[in-house]
Write a protein that holds these residues in place. Structure first.
Motif, mmCIF file in Angstrom:
data_model
loop_
_atom_site.group_PDB
_atom_site.id
_atom_site.type_symbol
_atom_site.label_atom_id
_atom_site.label_comp_id
_atom_site.label_asym_id
_atom_site.label_seq_id
_atom_site.Cartn_x
_atom_site.Cartn_y
_atom_site.Cartn_z
ATOM 1 N N LEU A 1 72.226 85.675 66.950
ATOM 2 C CA LEU A 1 72.892 85.504 65.652
ATOM 3 C C LEU A 1 72.689 86.765 64.805
ATOM 4 C CD1 LEU A 1 74.221 83.949 63.315
ATOM 5 C CD2 LEU A 1 71.991 82.891 62.866
ATOM 6 N N ASP B 1 68.269 82.451 70.217
ATOM 7 C CA ASP B 1 69.581 82.199 69.616
ATOM 8 C C ASP B 1 69.666 82.831 68.231
ATOM 9 O OD1 ASP B 1 67.651 80.195 69.020
ATOM 10 O OD2 ASP B 1 69.194 78.957 68.100
ATOM 11 N N ASP C 1 76.138 78.736 67.893
ATOM 12 C CA ASP C 1 74.712 78.553 68.167
ATOM 13 C C ASP C 1 74.489 77.652 69.374
ATOM 14 O OD1 ASP C 1 71.873 78.925 67.142
ATOM 15 O OD2 ASP C 1 72.002 76.744 67.127
#
Length: 321
Positions: free
Chosen positions: A179, A175, A130
């Motif tokens: 993911l 992000d 991340d």
């Protein structure tokens, strides 16, 4: 205009109500911790301040220390909040965007947790991925180049500097989108999955940033309204505390607004952007030119590639021995 379906996004939100409830509990527990720590710090400071005949100033500093301590604890817990709350919610959203069935109730959280653990064995791995994604996203705006002048939003064309600032803010939730791509693809290595997801995002940057900007504008406008509504309750809470803490009502209102934004508004933005992203990249493969541009511009992207290569015995991910 935007490319996401607001009705469908709200429907996805409704189906992930166990995670919405979990987020509400977590983020309002954090808000309560801020209130208690600020109040306790102010009380201790007020008591000490009476010794030096300046209880108001000591209460103010005590409240500041309490606020800072909670912030420090949250800083150290951030990777576990990401792993246990955010990543699981993203995993469920991915499956719903893809049209898959997910369990209802408490079983949904267990189901999502198993998905995240299968993809990221430890919280630290997810956290590193991340953080690297966030680092790469800082350079994406510049690489897209000229997007501010092309956005079909009235007034932005004449204010490129302001537009670029808005674009940077709009990347807040990307992000989580990467993911989601990682979880969707189920690649052998999460670092390589993140690399490919970032390249696909960059090569479709115009469309993705346009939607992200619209969402950011909506989100911050709603957050501002929430903040103004929370000023009253925050001032009432601080009125009960010792010392001159009136100025803290502003900070506490921000915390209240942040909690609502994190619990309710962020999942909406993630579900909306994920719809656009998955639809846009359908049938595409990562563009080597964009891979090279990101490698040249971002050390975080190079680190993603290095970690992916090390996971495949030193050879580039995706190549056969």
């Amino acid at each position: 205009m935007w490319d996401f379906d607001i009705g469908r996004t709200l429907g996805i939100m409704a189906r992930t109500w166990p995670f919405i409830a979990l987020r509400l509990v977590v983020y309002f527990a954090i808000t309560l911790a801020y209130i208690l720590a600020t109040g306790t710090g102010a009380g201790v400071g007020y008591g000490l301040g009476r010794i030096w005949d300046d209880p108001g100033m000591f209460a103010l500093f005590g409240g500041f220390i309490g606020f800072g301590l909670v912030s420090a604890v949250l800083y150290w817990l951030r990777e576990y909040i990401l792993y246990l709350v955010k990543a699981g919610h993203v995993a469920v959203i991915v499956h719903l965007v893809e049209g898959r069935e997910v369990p209802e109730g408490r079983g949904q959280i267990d189901y999502a947790t198993s998905l995240v653990r299968a993809r990221f064995a430890e919280a630290s791995v997810l956290f590193v991925v991340d953080q690297l994604i966030k680092g790469v996203l800082r350079v994406v705006t510049g690489l897209i180049g000229g997007i501010a002048n092309a956005l079909p939003i009235p007034g932005l064309q004449a204010a490129a500097g302001f537009a670029n600032s808005v674009i940077r803010i709009s990347l807040t939730y990307v992000d989580e989108i990467i993911l989601g791509y990682n979880i969707r693809e189920g690649a052998d290595d999460p670092f390589d999955g993140a690399r490919r997801g970032l390249v696909l995002y960059a090569q479709n940057g115009g469309r993705m940033v346009k939607n992200a900007v619209w969402l950011a504008l909506f989100m911050w406008l709603i957050a501002l309204v929430i903040f103004l509504l929370m000023l009253g309750p925050a001032a009432a809470v601080l009125y009960l505390m010792p010392g001159a803490l009136a100025g803290w009502s502003f900070a506490l209102a921000i915390v209240f607004a942040w909690a609502i934004k994190a619990a309710l508004l962020e999942p909406f933005a993630i579900a909306a952007l994920m719809q656009v992203y998955f639809r846009t990249i359908e049938g595409q493969v990562p563009d080597p030119d964009w891979d090279r541009k990101l490698s040249d511009a971002s050390r975080h992207f190079r680190e993603l590639k290095d970690r992916a290569a090390s996971a495949f015995g030193g050879r580039p991910a995706g190549q056969t021995p």
